[in-house]
Design a protein around this motif. Sequence first.
Motif, PDB file in Angstrom:
ATOM      1  N   GLY A  53      -7.765 -11.062  11.407  1.00  0.00           N
ATOM      2  CA  GLY A  53      -8.787 -10.248  11.225  1.00  0.00           C
ATOM      3  C   GLY A  53      -8.398  -8.831  11.263  1.00  0.00           C
ATOM      4  O   GLY A  53      -7.084  -8.587  11.716  1.00  0.00           O
ATOM      5  N   PRO A  54      -8.978  -7.600  10.849  1.00  0.00           N
ATOM      6  CA  PRO A  54      -8.405  -6.216  10.940  1.00  0.00           C
ATOM      7  C   PRO A  54      -8.576  -5.885  12.311  1.00  0.00           C
ATOM      8  O   PRO A  54      -7.814  -4.571  12.536  1.00  0.00           O
ATOM      9  CB  PRO A  54      -9.239  -5.607   9.953  1.00  0.00           C
ATOM     10  N   GLY A  55      -8.998  -6.451  13.222  1.00  0.00           N
ATOM     11  CA  GLY A  55      -8.961  -5.751  14.602  1.00  0.00           C
ATOM     12  C   GLY A  55     -10.687  -4.968  14.774  1.00  0.00           C
ATOM     13  O   GLY A  55     -11.075  -4.216  13.962  1.00  0.00           O
ATOM     14  N   ASP A 110     -10.357 -24.944  10.952  1.00  0.00           N
ATOM     15  CA  ASP A 110     -10.979 -25.607  12.124  1.00  0.00           C
ATOM     16  C   ASP A 110     -10.723 -24.721  13.522  1.00  0.00           C
ATOM     17  O   ASP A 110     -11.458 -24.805  14.377  1.00  0.00           O
ATOM     18  CB  ASP A 110     -10.309 -26.884  12.300  1.00  0.00           C
ATOM     19  N   THR A 111      -9.583 -23.885  13.539  1.00  0.00           N
ATOM     20  CA  THR A 111      -9.307 -23.149  14.861  1.00  0.00           C
ATOM     21  C   THR A 111      -9.530 -21.715  14.697  1.00  0.00           C
ATOM     22  O   THR A 111      -9.128 -21.223  13.587  1.00  0.00           O
ATOM     23  CB  THR A 111      -7.790 -23.447  15.233  1.00  0.00           C
ATOM     24  N   MET A 112     -10.102 -21.010  15.624  1.00  0.00           N
ATOM     25  CA  MET A 112     -10.206 -19.708  15.701  1.00  0.00           C
ATOM     26  C   MET A 112      -9.895 -19.276  17.144  1.00  0.00           C
ATOM     27  O   MET A 112      -9.722 -19.609  18.119  1.00  0.00           O
ATOM     28  CB  MET A 112     -11.708 -19.318  15.486  1.00  0.00           C
ATOM     29  N   TYR A 113      -9.574 -17.840  17.087  1.00  0.00           N
ATOM     30  CA  TYR A 113      -8.870 -17.286  18.309  1.00  0.00           C
ATOM     31  C   TYR A 113      -9.342 -15.719  18.370  1.00  0.00           C
ATOM     32  O   TYR A 113      -9.795 -15.304  17.652  1.00  0.00           O
ATOM     33  CB  TYR A 113      -7.313 -17.251  18.300  1.00  0.00           C
ATOM     34  N   TRP A 114      -9.420 -15.410  19.606  1.00  0.00           N
ATOM     35  CA  TRP A 114      -9.445 -14.125  20.115  1.00  0.00           C
ATOM     36  C   TRP A 114      -8.145 -13.744  20.834  1.00  0.00           C
ATOM     37  O   TRP A 114      -7.621 -14.273  21.574  1.00  0.00           O
ATOM     38  CB  TRP A 114     -10.564 -13.932  20.901  1.00  0.00           C
ATOM     39  N   LYS A 157     -18.224  -9.534  16.262  1.00  0.00           N
ATOM     40  CA  LYS A 157     -18.144 -10.902  15.571  1.00  0.00           C
ATOM     41  C   LYS A 157     -17.220 -11.009  14.933  1.00  0.00           C
ATOM     42  O   LYS A 157     -16.474 -10.189  14.296  1.00  0.00           O
ATOM     43  CB  LYS A 157     -19.551 -10.693  14.530  1.00  0.00           C
ATOM     44  N   CYS A 158     -17.155 -12.316  14.504  1.00  0.00           N
ATOM     45  CA  CYS A 158     -15.730 -12.644  13.654  1.00  0.00           C
ATOM     46  C   CYS A 158     -16.295 -13.722  12.707  1.00  0.00           C
ATOM     47  O   CYS A 158     -16.748 -14.866  13.271  1.00  0.00           O
ATOM     48  CB  CYS A 158     -14.767 -13.237  14.445  1.00  0.00           C
ATOM     49  N   PHE A 191      -8.375  -8.738  18.210  1.00  0.00           N
ATOM     50  CA  PHE A 191      -8.206  -9.514  17.181  1.00  0.00           C
ATOM     51  C   PHE A 191      -8.681 -11.047  17.067  1.00  0.00           C
ATOM     52  O   PHE A 191      -8.541 -11.563  18.126  1.00  0.00           O
ATOM     53  CB  PHE A 191      -6.740  -9.509  16.911  1.00  0.00           C
ATOM     54  N   CYS A 192      -9.196 -11.189  16.027  1.00  0.00           N
ATOM     55  CA  CYS A 192      -9.589 -12.495  15.868  1.00  0.00           C
ATOM     56  C   CYS A 192      -8.787 -13.323  14.879  1.00  0.00           C
ATOM     57  O   CYS A 192      -8.275 -12.478  13.840  1.00  0.00           O
ATOM     58  CB  CYS A 192     -11.100 -12.539  15.177  1.00  0.00           C
TER      59      CYS A 192
END
Lengths: 115, 113
Positions: free
Chosen positions: A107-109, A30-34, A22-23, A90-91
Amino acid sequence: DTAVSQTPKYLVTQMGNDKSIKCEQNLGHDTMYWYKQDSKKFLKIMFSYNNKELIINETVPNRFSPKSPDKAHLNLHINSLELGDSAVYFCASSPMTSGGGNEQFFGPGTRLTVL
Amino acid sequence: AQSVTQPDIHITVSEGASLELRCNYSYGATPYLFWYVQSPGQGLQLLLKYFSGDTLVQGIKGFEAEFKRSQSSFNLRKPSVHWSDAAEYFCAVGDNYGQNFVFGPGTRLSVLP
């Protein structure tokens, strides 16, 4: 306040299992990544979502399915885990403005180990 | 599509010495360039970024980088390295739409006491 958070931090599981990471971001982006970071530290984008819509879907197995219930969350579900899925995931998030070139906040991974 | 190379996989410097990490990019339009640092077991932290204007940009922790369009380079520098700078450093280039980042392969920095 954590800007981009991921859970869990560590995930150890058996081959063939299904797992989710989960992230959440509280930056109003507006934009999120994996991203996937392999054992050689190489970072590769997997998915990008903008306002809950898929923007980028790099060549990843369809066992990986991102889900964005709202623009603050982007979860990653992985079916039928394989040994090669072991990596750090990573998120990240970024604001979406017309000028482009926005930095990404990571994020911290999540370190995934498949046995 | 953009691409990034970091020619040095691993660099070792002595504490107090100067540092330069190389980054070369390929992108057809105005590049948006970034340097990130990843300490062991940690996520990525932005050191600095270049969008336009002054080609010498200052970042956190005493780092700076210079954009050279003629050389397609964005090298990271620090005049005096501290032991805590030991980490993995990533150069990245973003597209005009703010949607896609491409990271270089990273340069691992070791610092000798």
